[in-house]
Design an enzyme around this catalytic site. Structure first.
Site, PDB file in Angstrom:
ATOM      1  N   ASP A  15      -6.363  23.731  -0.766  1.00 32.17           N
ATOM      2  CA  ASP A  15      -6.129  22.768   0.310  1.00 32.17           C
ATOM      3  C   ASP A  15      -4.935  21.898  -0.071  1.00 32.17           C
ATOM      4  OD1 ASP A  15      -6.183  20.660   2.158  1.00 32.17           O
ATOM      5  OD2 ASP A  15      -8.359  20.770   2.326  1.00 32.17           O
ATOM      6  N   LYS A  19      -0.814  14.968   3.813  1.00 30.53           N
ATOM      7  CA  LYS A  19      -0.405  13.576   4.005  1.00 30.53           C
ATOM      8  C   LYS A  19      -0.226  12.902   2.647  1.00 30.53           C
ATOM      9  CE  LYS A  19      -2.643  13.118   8.458  1.00 30.53           C
ATOM     10  NZ  LYS A  19      -3.687  12.457   9.239  1.00 30.53           N
ATOM     11  N   ASP A  51       1.409  28.416   0.547  1.00 34.72           N
ATOM     12  CA  ASP A  51       2.381  28.613   1.617  1.00 34.72           C
ATOM     13  C   ASP A  51       2.941  27.270   2.074  1.00 34.72           C
ATOM     14  OD1 ASP A  51      -0.017  27.821   2.692  1.00 34.72           O
ATOM     15  OD2 ASP A  51      -0.055  29.319   4.279  1.00 34.72           O
TER      16      ASP A  51
END
Length: 90
Positions: A15, A19, A51
């Site tokens: 993950d 932000k 990615d």
């Protein structure tokens, strides 16, 4: 887990927490890299793929700051189509 338990550790597409205020939640950081370093024997591999270019850059910076890893180009042919970082334990 005992020290030097793994020959390779793969971290594939974690993950990214994109932000800036959430960056502290990213899996790669000083504490985690310390554990990865401890779990690999000399010459062991840490392979990271993402990615998200920012996360790849983040990981490169943290790995370089750790000082216990060196980039390895030896295993890159199998990963040419991915955004990756391969590091060998010093």
């Amino acid at each position: 887990m005992p020290d030097a338990s793994f020959e390779r550790i793969y971290l594939l597409y974690p993950d990214p927490w994109p932000k800036a205020r959430h960056n502290k939640r990213r899996f790669v950081g000083p504490e985690t890299l310390g554990h990865i370093h401890r779990l690999l024997p000399p010459g062991g591999l840490f392979l990271f793929a993402s990615d998200i270019a920012d996360y790849l850059a983040w990981t490169r910076e943290h790995v370089a700051a750790h000082g216990g890893f060196a980039r390895s180009e030896e295993h890159t042919s199998e990963l040419q189509s991915l955004a990756y970082l391969v590091c060998r334990l010093l």
